[in-house]
Design a protein around this motif. Sequence first.
Motif, PDB file in Angstrom:
ATOM      1  N   VAL A   7       0.830  -1.199   0.000  1.00 53.87           N
ATOM      2  CA  VAL A   7       0.000   0.000   0.000  1.00 53.87           C
ATOM      3  C   VAL A   7       0.870   1.256   0.000  1.00 53.87           C
ATOM      4  O   VAL A   7       1.713   1.448   0.883  1.00 53.87           O
ATOM      5  CB  VAL A   7      -0.922   0.006   1.232  1.00 53.87           C
ATOM      6  CG1 VAL A   7      -1.882   1.193   1.171  1.00 53.87           C
ATOM      7  CG2 VAL A   7      -1.697  -1.307   1.334  1.00 53.87           C
ATOM      8  N   LEU A  13      -3.045   6.047   1.655  1.00 54.41           N
ATOM      9  CA  LEU A  13      -3.375   5.785   3.059  1.00 54.41           C
ATOM     10  C   LEU A  13      -3.250   7.038   3.920  1.00 54.41           C
ATOM     11  O   LEU A  13      -3.934   7.183   4.926  1.00 54.41           O
ATOM     12  CB  LEU A  13      -2.487   4.673   3.613  1.00 54.41           C
ATOM     13  CG  LEU A  13      -2.863   4.109   4.978  1.00 54.41           C
ATOM     14  CD1 LEU A  13      -4.311   3.628   5.017  1.00 54.41           C
ATOM     15  CD2 LEU A  13      -1.920   2.975   5.368  1.00 54.41           C
ATOM     16  N   ILE A  89      -5.160  10.206   8.014  1.00 59.08           N
ATOM     17  CA  ILE A  89      -5.242   8.784   7.656  1.00 59.08           C
ATOM     18  C   ILE A  89      -6.598   8.480   7.026  1.00 59.08           C
ATOM     19  O   ILE A  89      -7.644   8.879   7.537  1.00 59.08           O
ATOM     20  CB  ILE A  89      -5.026   7.902   8.903  1.00 59.08           C
ATOM     21  CG1 ILE A  89      -3.610   8.112   9.453  1.00 59.08           C
ATOM     22  CG2 ILE A  89      -5.249   6.429   8.561  1.00 59.08           C
ATOM     23  CD1 ILE A  89      -3.355   7.375  10.752  1.00 59.08           C
ATOM     24  N   ASN A  90      -6.555   7.789   5.914  1.00 60.91           N
ATOM     25  CA  ASN A  90      -7.761   7.325   5.239  1.00 60.91           C
ATOM     26  C   ASN A  90      -8.324   6.151   6.050  1.00 60.91           C
ATOM     27  O   ASN A  90      -7.946   5.008   5.851  1.00 60.91           O
ATOM     28  CB  ASN A  90      -7.412   6.893   3.815  1.00 60.91           C
ATOM     29  CG  ASN A  90      -8.613   6.427   3.019  1.00 60.91           C
ATOM     30  OD1 ASN A  90      -9.662   6.086   3.571  1.00 60.91           O
ATOM     31  ND2 ASN A  90      -8.460   6.392   1.699  1.00 60.91           N
ATOM     32  N   LEU A  93     -10.048   3.138   4.206  1.00 57.12           N
ATOM     33  CA  LEU A  93      -9.107   2.158   3.673  1.00 57.12           C
ATOM     34  C   LEU A  93      -8.444   1.375   4.794  1.00 57.12           C
ATOM     35  O   LEU A  93      -8.284   0.148   4.699  1.00 57.12           O
ATOM     36  CB  LEU A  93      -8.049   2.849   2.817  1.00 57.12           C
ATOM     37  CG  LEU A  93      -6.936   1.954   2.273  1.00 57.12           C
ATOM     38  CD1 LEU A  93      -7.491   0.793   1.465  1.00 57.12           C
ATOM     39  CD2 LEU A  93      -5.947   2.771   1.444  1.00 57.12           C
ATOM     40  N   LEU A  94      -8.044   2.051   5.858  1.00 55.39           N
ATOM     41  CA  LEU A  94      -7.378   1.356   6.959  1.00 55.39           C
ATOM     42  C   LEU A  94      -8.279   0.268   7.532  1.00 55.39           C
ATOM     43  O   LEU A  94      -7.818  -0.848   7.820  1.00 55.39           O
ATOM     44  CB  LEU A  94      -6.993   2.348   8.051  1.00 55.39           C
ATOM     45  CG  LEU A  94      -6.155   1.772   9.194  1.00 55.39           C
ATOM     46  CD1 LEU A  94      -4.815   1.269   8.696  1.00 55.39           C
ATOM     47  CD2 LEU A  94      -5.955   2.822  10.291  1.00 55.39           C
ATOM     48  N   LEU A 109       3.337  -1.387   3.842  1.00 53.82           N
ATOM     49  CA  LEU A 109       3.440  -0.095   3.189  1.00 53.82           C
ATOM     50  C   LEU A 109       4.578  -0.157   2.186  1.00 53.82           C
ATOM     51  O   LEU A 109       5.639  -0.730   2.481  1.00 53.82           O
ATOM     52  CB  LEU A 109       3.704   1.012   4.217  1.00 53.82           C
ATOM     53  CG  LEU A 109       2.681   1.128   5.354  1.00 53.82           C
ATOM     54  CD1 LEU A 109       3.047   2.288   6.272  1.00 53.82           C
ATOM     55  CD2 LEU A 109       1.276   1.289   4.806  1.00 53.82           C
ATOM     56  N   LEU A 127       0.834   3.367  12.563  1.00 49.11           N
ATOM     57  CA  LEU A 127       0.440   2.433  11.517  1.00 49.11           C
ATOM     58  C   LEU A 127       1.103   1.073  11.685  1.00 49.11           C
ATOM     59  O   LEU A 127       0.668   0.083  11.098  1.00 49.11           O
ATOM     60  CB  LEU A 127       0.739   3.015  10.140  1.00 49.11           C
ATOM     61  CG  LEU A 127      -0.164   4.184   9.723  1.00 49.11           C
ATOM     62  CD1 LEU A 127       0.168   4.646   8.304  1.00 49.11           C
ATOM     63  CD2 LEU A 127      -1.643   3.814   9.820  1.00 49.11           C
TER      64      LEU A 127
END
Length: 206
Positions: A7, A13, A89-90, A93-94, A109, A127
């Motif tokens: 990602v 992200l 932070i999205n 998506l997370l 990542l 993260l």
Amino acid sequence: MIKALMVDVDGVLVCGRPIDSNPWASCLDTDLGLSAADLHREFFLPYWDEIVVGKLGLVESLEISLPKIAPELSIESLVRYWFENDSFINMQLLNELKRYRANNIKIYLATNQEHMRASYIMNELALSKYVDGIYYSAALGYRKPSEEFFKAITSLSGFYPEELVLLDDTPLNVSTAQSLGWNACLWTNDSFLEKELLKVSEPLKG
């Protein structure tokens, strides 16, 4: 069979300022008295290409450039402002990634970063709790979209290219990964993980 998702960070992200998701330097002049254009000219243009592949340090490069354009501004203040304002932070998506990880899909990542922000992303933004690791350009010595970046990740991860999916918002990164046998999805503001993965693989449990 897909075994791991790789990602991208910026634009996928992590998407800019927490208050509005705009670019981190949108109010740099107002907030810190530093022109974004000056910072681009004196810092990013001459140094960033070397910093992002680990050949120069962020702080040592700012020690040269920052006194020319903002002598009263400390490096610590600028770096803190930068990182804190580039940290939205999205969560959609997370949360999707968490579901896939719970079903034995590895999440990593795969990003162009220098060392300090890579650490910030993993530790300060926490993260590291949600991914299995990070592959970033300053540690690898190569940056996207170079083939070497993707080859290094393939080798280090232990997966075959066809077992990997890249999520990235840059078309050239996507096409380079695909040319090396990776699955890859071009991420946009309208993307949803499940829909993107259906384009490149059999349905995965999420």
